[in-house]
Scaffold this motif. Sequence first.
Motif, PDB file in Angstrom:
ATOM      1  N   SER A  18       4.949  -8.321  -2.821  1.00 18.23           N
ATOM      2  CA  SER A  18       4.855  -7.430  -1.669  1.00 18.23           C
ATOM      3  C   SER A  18       6.236  -6.859  -1.360  1.00 18.23           C
ATOM      4  O   SER A  18       7.263  -7.483  -1.613  1.00 18.23           O
ATOM      5  CB  SER A  18       4.307  -8.171  -0.447  1.00 18.23           C
ATOM      6  OG  SER A  18       5.201  -9.187  -0.054  1.00 18.23           O
ATOM      7  N   ARG A  77       6.149  -0.416   3.713  1.00 21.86           N
ATOM      8  CA  ARG A  77       5.512  -1.595   3.125  1.00 21.86           C
ATOM      9  C   ARG A  77       4.564  -1.186   2.009  1.00 21.86           C
ATOM     10  O   ARG A  77       4.003  -0.076   2.005  1.00 21.86           O
ATOM     11  CB  ARG A  77       4.721  -2.373   4.190  1.00 21.86           C
ATOM     12  CG  ARG A  77       5.556  -2.898   5.335  1.00 21.86           C
ATOM     13  CD  ARG A  77       4.801  -3.918   6.133  1.00 21.86           C
ATOM     14  NE  ARG A  77       3.667  -3.336   6.843  1.00 21.86           N
ATOM     15  CZ  ARG A  77       3.599  -3.211   8.166  1.00 21.86           C
ATOM     16  NH1 ARG A  77       4.618  -3.595   8.910  1.00 21.86           N
ATOM     17  NH2 ARG A  77       2.529  -2.710   8.740  1.00 21.86           N
ATOM     18  N   PRO A  79       1.638  -3.717  -0.264  1.00 24.24           N
ATOM     19  CA  PRO A  79       1.192  -5.094  -0.482  1.00 24.24           C
ATOM     20  C   PRO A  79       1.455  -5.615  -1.891  1.00 24.24           C
ATOM     21  O   PRO A  79       1.711  -6.802  -2.077  1.00 24.24           O
ATOM     22  CB  PRO A  79      -0.319  -5.052  -0.218  1.00 24.24           C
ATOM     23  CG  PRO A  79      -0.609  -3.718   0.355  1.00 24.24           C
ATOM     24  CD  PRO A  79       0.544  -2.817   0.054  1.00 24.24           C
ATOM     25  N   SER A  80       1.396  -4.726  -2.888  1.00 25.48           N
ATOM     26  CA  SER A  80       1.513  -5.171  -4.268  1.00 25.48           C
ATOM     27  C   SER A  80       2.181  -4.064  -5.082  1.00 25.48           C
ATOM     28  O   SER A  80       1.559  -3.020  -5.341  1.00 25.48           O
ATOM     29  CB  SER A  80       0.124  -5.487  -4.833  1.00 25.48           C
ATOM     30  OG  SER A  80       0.203  -5.831  -6.198  1.00 25.48           O
TER      31      SER A  80
END
Lengths: 115, 115
Positions: A18, A77, A79-80
């Motif tokens: 992340s 941001r 997540p992956s």
Amino acid sequence: AQSVSQHNHHVILSEAASLELGCNYSYGGTVNLFWYVQYPGQHLQLLLKYFSGDPLVKGIKGFEAEFIKSKFSFNLRKPSVQWSDTAEYFCAVTQFSGGYNKLIFGAGTRLAVHP
Amino acid sequence: GAGVSQTPSNKVTEKGKYVELRCDPISGHTALYWYRQSLGQGPEFLIYFQGTGAADDSGLPNDRFFAVRPEGSVSTLKIQRTERGDSAVYLCASSLGTSGNDEQFFGPGTRLTVL
């Protein structure tokens, strides 16, 4: 004068990790906020922007950013992350005035994603 | 082409020489911006044109720098008596110019090296 701080100059991640890149700005009035990305050998392109409304903004390629007015922050941001996210990321702010936006950029964060 | 173009892509000159950097904005965009990006930094605003006029030149570092946009399309950034500290990537961006919320589209930049 407005300024933008990006706390991480270099970030190294493995694929699927992340990501959160910090951005703080110094202006107490109404601002527009942006994240730009520059992939290797390519020019700057807009990733996402915030003008008003929902403080959680979704951009291209699965990126999102949250505007927290009380903290003068606009962190990015994902997540992956993927290897293809390797790039330099710039946070920018403008104070809308006179019908145009003069972008004030942070110094950038260079992200390297390892397979 | 569909995007903002800049020529030359690279320019090497000697200290004291005069240089011109050209920007072709996206067709129909009335707003044009110049930024300068030094090594390890984010882009810094230089000047903004709306149509033919320079509406905000507050970012030009000194009177050796000048920019024109005589017909409201192509713009030229001119630097006289170049100094080693002028070495940087000079970026041009354009936008529709109808609203302060218009997205700025960036060109690939001209890398200027002053020896």
